[in-house]
Design an enzyme around this catalytic site. Sequence first.
Site, short mmCIF file in Angstrom:
data_model
loop_
_atom_site.label_atom_id
_atom_site.label_comp_id
_atom_site.label_asym_id
_atom_site.label_seq_id
_atom_site.Cartn_x
_atom_site.Cartn_y
_atom_site.Cartn_z
N HIS A 115 -10.40 7.53 0.73
CA HIS A 115 -9.09 7.83 0.13
C HIS A 115 -8.85 7.01 -1.15
CE1 HIS A 115 -7.50 10.15 3.63
NE2 HIS A 115 -8.33 9.38 4.29
N ASN A 187 -3.10 13.31 7.56
CA ASN A 187 -3.90 14.14 6.66
C ASN A 187 -3.27 15.52 6.54
OD1 ASN A 187 -5.92 12.29 6.08
ND2 ASN A 187 -7.29 13.00 7.69
N PHE A 200 -16.95 6.48 12.64
CA PHE A 200 -16.34 6.66 11.31
C PHE A 200 -17.28 6.21 10.18
CE2 PHE A 200 -13.11 5.62 7.96
CZ PHE A 200 -12.68 6.91 7.76
N HIS A 379 -0.82 1.43 7.53
CA HIS A 379 -1.45 1.03 8.78
C HIS A 379 -0.85 1.84 9.93
CE1 HIS A 379 -3.05 -1.16 12.05
NE2 HIS A 379 -3.42 -2.22 11.35
N ARG A 398 -8.63 2.91 14.55
CA ARG A 398 -7.90 2.78 13.28
C ARG A 398 -6.98 1.57 13.32
NH1 ARG A 398 -4.71 7.96 11.81
NH2 ARG A 398 -4.77 7.12 9.70
N TYR A 402 -7.30 -0.93 9.60
CA TYR A 402 -6.45 -0.89 8.40
C TYR A 402 -6.02 -2.26 7.91
CZ TYR A 402 -6.46 4.20 8.55
OH TYR A 402 -6.84 5.50 8.52
N ARG A 409 -9.66 -5.68 0.18
CA ARG A 409 -9.14 -4.86 -0.92
C ARG A 409 -8.00 -5.57 -1.66
NH1 ARG A 409 -5.72 -0.62 -2.08
NH2 ARG A 409 -4.51 -0.76 -0.16
FE1 HDE Z 1 -8.23 6.37 7.63
N1 HDE Z 1 -8.72 4.69 6.60
N2 HDE Z 1 -9.59 5.92 9.03
N3 HDE Z 1 -7.88 8.14 8.61
N4 HDE Z 1 -6.93 6.90 6.25
C1 HDE Z 1 -8.19 4.31 5.43
O1 HDE Z 1 -7.46 2.13 4.97
C2 HDE Z 1 -10.18 4.71 9.18
C3 HDE Z 1 -8.43 8.55 9.77
C4 HDE Z 1 -6.09 7.97 6.26
O2 HDE Z 1 -3.13 6.24 0.93
C5 HDE Z 1 -8.62 2.93 5.03
O3 HDE Z 1 -6.14 1.17 3.44
C6 HDE Z 1 -10.97 4.68 10.38
C7 HDE Z 1 -7.72 9.64 10.34
C8 HDE Z 1 -5.32 8.01 5.04
O4 HDE Z 1 -3.63 4.13 1.29
C9 HDE Z 1 -9.48 2.48 6.20
C10 HDE Z 1 -10.84 5.93 10.93
C11 HDE Z 1 -6.70 9.89 9.47
C12 HDE Z 1 -5.74 6.91 4.31
C13 HDE Z 1 -9.45 3.68 7.10
C14 HDE Z 1 -9.97 6.68 10.09
C15 HDE Z 1 -6.82 8.94 8.40
C16 HDE Z 1 -6.73 6.23 5.08
C17 HDE Z 1 -9.21 2.82 3.67
C18 HDE Z 1 -11.50 6.46 12.18
C19 HDE Z 1 -5.63 10.98 9.56
C20 HDE Z 1 -5.26 6.51 2.93
C21 HDE Z 1 -8.18 2.16 2.80
C22 HDE Z 1 -11.07 5.90 13.34
C23 HDE Z 1 -4.82 10.90 10.73
C24 HDE Z 1 -4.05 5.65 3.01
C25 HDE Z 1 -7.14 1.77 3.71
C26 HDE Z 1 -3.57 5.31 1.63
C27 HDE Z 1 -7.35 5.04 4.69
C28 HDE Z 1 -10.07 3.67 8.29
C29 HDE Z 1 -9.65 8.04 10.36
C30 HDE Z 1 -5.91 8.95 7.29
C31 HDE Z 1 -10.86 2.00 5.88
C32 HDE Z 1 -11.80 3.52 10.89
C33 HDE Z 1 -8.00 10.35 11.66
C34 HDE Z 1 -4.28 9.04 4.66
O5 HDE Z 1 -8.91 1.39 6.88
#
Ligand code: HDE
Length: 740
Positions: A115, A187, A200, A379, A398, A402, A409
């Site tokens: 993202h 999402n 992931f 988060h 998750r 976060y 970061r």
């Molecule tokens: Fe994320 N995801 N994600 N994700 N995600 C991040 O956090 C992660 C997942 C989503 O505009 C990171 O600050 C794991 C699902 C959005 O700042 C990180 C898993 C969904 C955004 C991270 C998922 C999301 C992130 C990277 C699997 C929808 C952007 C930067 C378990 C429900 C937020 C950050 C923004 C961002 C980890 C799966 C949505 C690395 C480990 C499912 C919208 O922490």
Amino acid sequence: MPDQSTPANEVPIPGVPAPQAPSLTEPTEPHDPLPPKPDQDAPETVSPTGVPSGAPKTSNAQSGRYLTTAQGARLQNTDHSLKAGPRGPVLLQDHHLREKITHFDHERIPERVVHARGAAAHGVFVANGAAEGITRAGFLAKDAQTPVFVRFSTVLGSRGSADTVRDTRGFATKFYTDEGTFDLVGNNIPVFFIQDAIKFPDVIHAGKPHPDREIPQAQSAHDTFWDFVSLHTEAQHHTMWNMSDRGIPRSYRTMEGFGVHTFRVVNAKGETSLVKFHWKPRLGVHSLVWEEAQIINGMDPDYHRRDLADAIEAGAYPEWDLGVQVFPDTEEEMFAGIDLLDPTKIVPEELAPVQIIGTMTLNRNTTNYFAETEQVAFHPGHLVPGIDVTNDPLLQGRLFSYIDTQLTRLGGPNFHQIPINRPHAPVNDMLRDGFHQDAVHSGVAPYQPNSLDGGCPFLAGADMGAFIDVPVPVAESRKVRQNPATFDDHYSQPRQFFRSLTPVEQDHVIQAYTFELGKCYEENIKVRQLQALANIDERLCTEVAAGLGLPAPAPTVQPEDTDPSPALRQVGRTWPVDGRIIGILADDSTDLADLERLRTAVDAANMVPLVIAPKGGMLGGQVPVQRTYLTARSTEFDAVIVAGAGEHGPDALDSLDAKAGNPAGHPAIDPRVAILLTEAYRHSKALAAWGSGTAVLAASGIPEEAPGVLMEDVDSLVPRLTELLAQHRVWERFPVAQSA
Ligand code: HDE
């Protein structure tokens, strides 16, 4: 100290004229920085800093008249280093030089690992009270108003990648509630690729560019991605959504949002329910077509970012209703045979309707991209009393990730003190010190309980607004690394999704798979993915296989047949046309009175008229030209109108005469006009013309009788156009729809 108010004391800037007031003609014109926002100030109740109130702020760089160092010393010169003579070496003692360059050297922070590319805006959420029965969350009480900050994003691309790639979009909302910050980090697709967070890193490694050459950027059309999703068939459902039109939204304003996981909510009586969150855009769900998306990536890689900012700046504030699907909180955590803890499954809206609980309006652009959009830290564990997590193994992972990612970061554990991340609720924590500590904490006893700082802080009971960890029973079991058997069906829901779409949407899905797999080099990956498609839907598999020139395999599993879910379709409903962009082709011979009437009518219908002419300036000295043949491309417009009179190309290339490019008897037209019109036609956009404008459409080879081509007089044109645009596109013009 010199008299600060006397301009005569200022160092003159040679050759730079006195600044003039800018004339604003375009919504994107640069403007003066906005004053600091109230919510960027630390709330009074944030851990006391000891800084006297009213002390000068250093956060607003351009707030004063004179350039200073970071320490506040005024400067006379910022263009020349301090040297031992004009031709001599630069002196190490030049603090301004070292400070300026050192700071610049460190201006970049690591981009988000996923993202990375995003755009954001501020707004407000107003609850309608419908959720009061299921949750005690104060911000969902009737008429409660809560400031919000929303960041939209793509997943795979780097921070500088293009907006309209085929990808999932992030839809992350920060609610600054009185009871603490609630982040809904969702999402635009309601399911995820994997069922367990431990995968992931694998799915992202597969989707990101290949590690050897770092290509392709922001694409899923490559071997490693399809290798992963064909080997982990739980990914088939999410991938199907990516291959549908949902993977290429028209605008962030026309996207649905989903919390994806099931959450547990608890009301004032302690009763719990399970919910799934949905954002419903008031403008409807609209998408690009694939060729259009590809052209935009080159013509305007900032397309979605620009669209969001322009709409807000123009006052066309985007709105979403927030809704919930509510399920009884049973021991099995199932609904209609669907495991609510499986993030690769939806519950069709026909089985559990989405109940609207409030509305969000985005009404303020960011002031500084880095400070706000880049530094915001979401988060899924930022919860408020009344909303809790479930055991969805993806969500659980998750919850760890976060905070961890922000440590790198945002450079340390105090990222919650960055203005955009500061809660609007009073903060009274016992977190101390660390990199980038902004607060000057007083007191001697940051531990609890204590007898030195008056015993403070005290603990709140549930009746005093404390967060509630819902005491759900934990099933007795063994430690295992395995999924429940109810996670095993990977094909029924992608099958249901495909079969719920209209023929034209299905055709787009088929084309997208054929394109993406066509970009893979390894045949065994294509064959494995075709097997997954065979298990989803026979026609889908056969048509993709035919496009790839490979045999279609027979299914190896027979998925369950479920009723189609019409709510999954984008086609077939009508929506407001607010903010739609109407291109109007005109030239020197256009009747300016007609043109002005048209512009006024488009504007009155809440759409944006943009005049496209051979060159810039004022047409006939009266009408501003917003796009020229050089700067315009069809992809910017939702509809194109050819104004009457004129031949749109007195300076058309000689080579494009009646023989070379134009049907007999038609005028030669500028090839850029022809491209604009034929592209808009091919992308099933509404087209219109009046008077001699009709000859220009004909000269571009556009059949007069084709659906969605209006030959009207100027006064009846806009109502007819509005009807067409309410359906978004002229769907019957897509070849498949004609044959279906
Ligand atoms: Fe994320 N995801 N994600 N994700 N995600 C991040 O956090 C992660 C997942 C989503 O505009 C990171 O600050 C794991 C699902 C959005 O700042 C990180 C898993 C969904 C955004 C991270 C998922 C999301 C992130 C990277 C699997 C929808 C952007 C930067 C378990 C429900 C937020 C950050 C923004 C961002 C980890 C799966 C949505 C690395 C480990 C499912 C919208 O922490």
